[in-house]
Design a protein around this motif. Sequence first.
Motif, PDB file in Angstrom:
ATOM      1  N   PHE A  16      -5.488   4.903   8.871  1.00 54.67           N
ATOM      2  CA  PHE A  16      -5.030   5.589   7.665  1.00 54.67           C
ATOM      3  C   PHE A  16      -4.056   6.696   8.059  1.00 54.67           C
ATOM      4  N   PRO A  17      -3.097   7.047   7.191  1.00 49.31           N
ATOM      5  CA  PRO A  17      -2.859   6.471   5.860  1.00 49.31           C
ATOM      6  C   PRO A  17      -2.178   5.106   5.933  1.00 49.31           C
ATOM      7  N   VAL A  18      -2.468   4.287   4.928  1.00 47.59           N
ATOM      8  CA  VAL A  18      -1.896   2.952   4.826  1.00 47.59           C
ATOM      9  C   VAL A  18      -1.343   2.767   3.418  1.00 47.59           C
ATOM     10  N   ARG A  19      -0.154   2.181   3.334  1.00 48.33           N
ATOM     11  CA  ARG A  19       0.357   1.743   2.041  1.00 48.33           C
ATOM     12  C   ARG A  19       0.248   0.231   2.004  1.00 48.33           C
ATOM     13  N   PRO A  20      -0.711  -0.310   1.232  1.00 50.93           N
ATOM     14  CA  PRO A  20      -0.957  -1.760   1.261  1.00 50.93           C
ATOM     15  C   PRO A  20       0.048  -2.540   0.423  1.00 50.93           C
ATOM     16  N   GLY A  21      -0.171  -3.854   0.403  1.00 53.10           N
ATOM     17  CA  GLY A  21       0.668  -4.749  -0.384  1.00 53.10           C
ATOM     18  C   GLY A  21       1.480  -5.684   0.484  1.00 53.10           C
ATOM     19  N   HIS A  22       1.040  -6.942   0.596  1.00 54.68           N
ATOM     20  CA  HIS A  22       1.762  -7.894   1.451  1.00 54.68           C
ATOM     21  C   HIS A  22       2.112  -9.205   0.740  1.00 54.68           C
ATOM     22  N   GLU A  23       1.690  -9.367  -0.503  1.00 55.78           N
ATOM     23  CA  GLU A  23       2.074 -10.545  -1.292  1.00 55.78           C
ATOM     24  C   GLU A  23       3.085 -10.074  -2.329  1.00 55.78           C
ATOM     25  N   TRP A  24       4.376 -10.212  -2.042  1.00 56.49           N
ATOM     26  CA  TRP A  24       5.348  -9.541  -2.901  1.00 56.49           C
ATOM     27  C   TRP A  24       6.580 -10.405  -3.169  1.00 56.49           C
TER      28      TRP A  24
END
Length: 346
Positions: A58-66
């Motif tokens: 952390f910190p992480v900014r997620p989101g990989h299906e875009w």
Amino acid sequence: MRAFVLHGAGRAGVEDVEPPAAGPGEVVVDVARVGVCGTDVELYSGELQYLRDGRSRFPVRPGHEWSGRVAAVGAGVDPGWAGHRVMGDTMLGCRACRRCRGGRQHLCEDRQEVGILGRAGALAARLAVPAWSLHALPDTVDDALGALVEPGGNALRAVRAAGLAPGDRVLVTGPGTIGLLAAMFARRAGAEVHLLGRDAATLEFAASLGFDRCWTAESLPQLPYEAVIDASNAESLPARAVEWVEPGGRVVFIGLAGTPSLLDTRALALKDATATGILSASPGLAATISAYAEGAVDPRPLIAATIGLDGVAAVLSGERPEGAGPGPKVHVAPGAPAAPAPPATG
């Protein structure tokens, strides 16, 4: 720009962050749609194995299906990418090691993973990624379909590993997003598809997609299955998959349980069965885009709701968006207006 940021297990929110710039070899994308994935849930809960072994922090900014549209290109990038609708690979190898040079960049020891490991993800207004990781989207693949390419690529690879021929009988365990996508690709291959789930609502939804052979463990018929695709998160099912598959058949493991599964390799050997693990969508992305573009597979019914960034934390904590449909997938439109502030009291 606005972005969803995780600072620790259960500690997350929407923040104003510095927008990305396109470095050499990179593009910046205006993000249109992002799928919320089980990996994102594990990041939010702190249970992701990468966090436990120290690979992700952390910190992480997620989101990989875009999916999105290229807004800017960096030095060394073909300027023709500007304005194109695209999606991108999650797995970003170093491109120099033996695995990368052999076409297995998704297995690179030093890889980044968008939104998971070493690279900020797409739950934000904009995203920076290497230009080489992009796949152009044709007009027939809209933003919602574009954000379903990554999970679709995983499912397609699982079906390919199952080696299905027309008329083969395949059992898919775990009818979530990946399991249902695998069922769709298996049906496209001409297989007789059976689905194994745990609750009536999930199986009823699968039936609404045209899958009329939906079972629980108690009702599963004793039939010869040429292949079994385990897309569940149940630690007991990998061993059961080997029990259910026909001698000489194929077992594909794409689901991941939270605890280790025990598998008797004697059962695998004595059946002369083949077992394959699937990690990444990377080798299946282009073919998935083609299948969506042709209409051969249409996963849009899997999308239960599309929300803004302000609703992401609630979804990751297990809440269903208001008015959500029966599908397993929630999409996020990062560019949607921020939720209005609550009225002042007192």
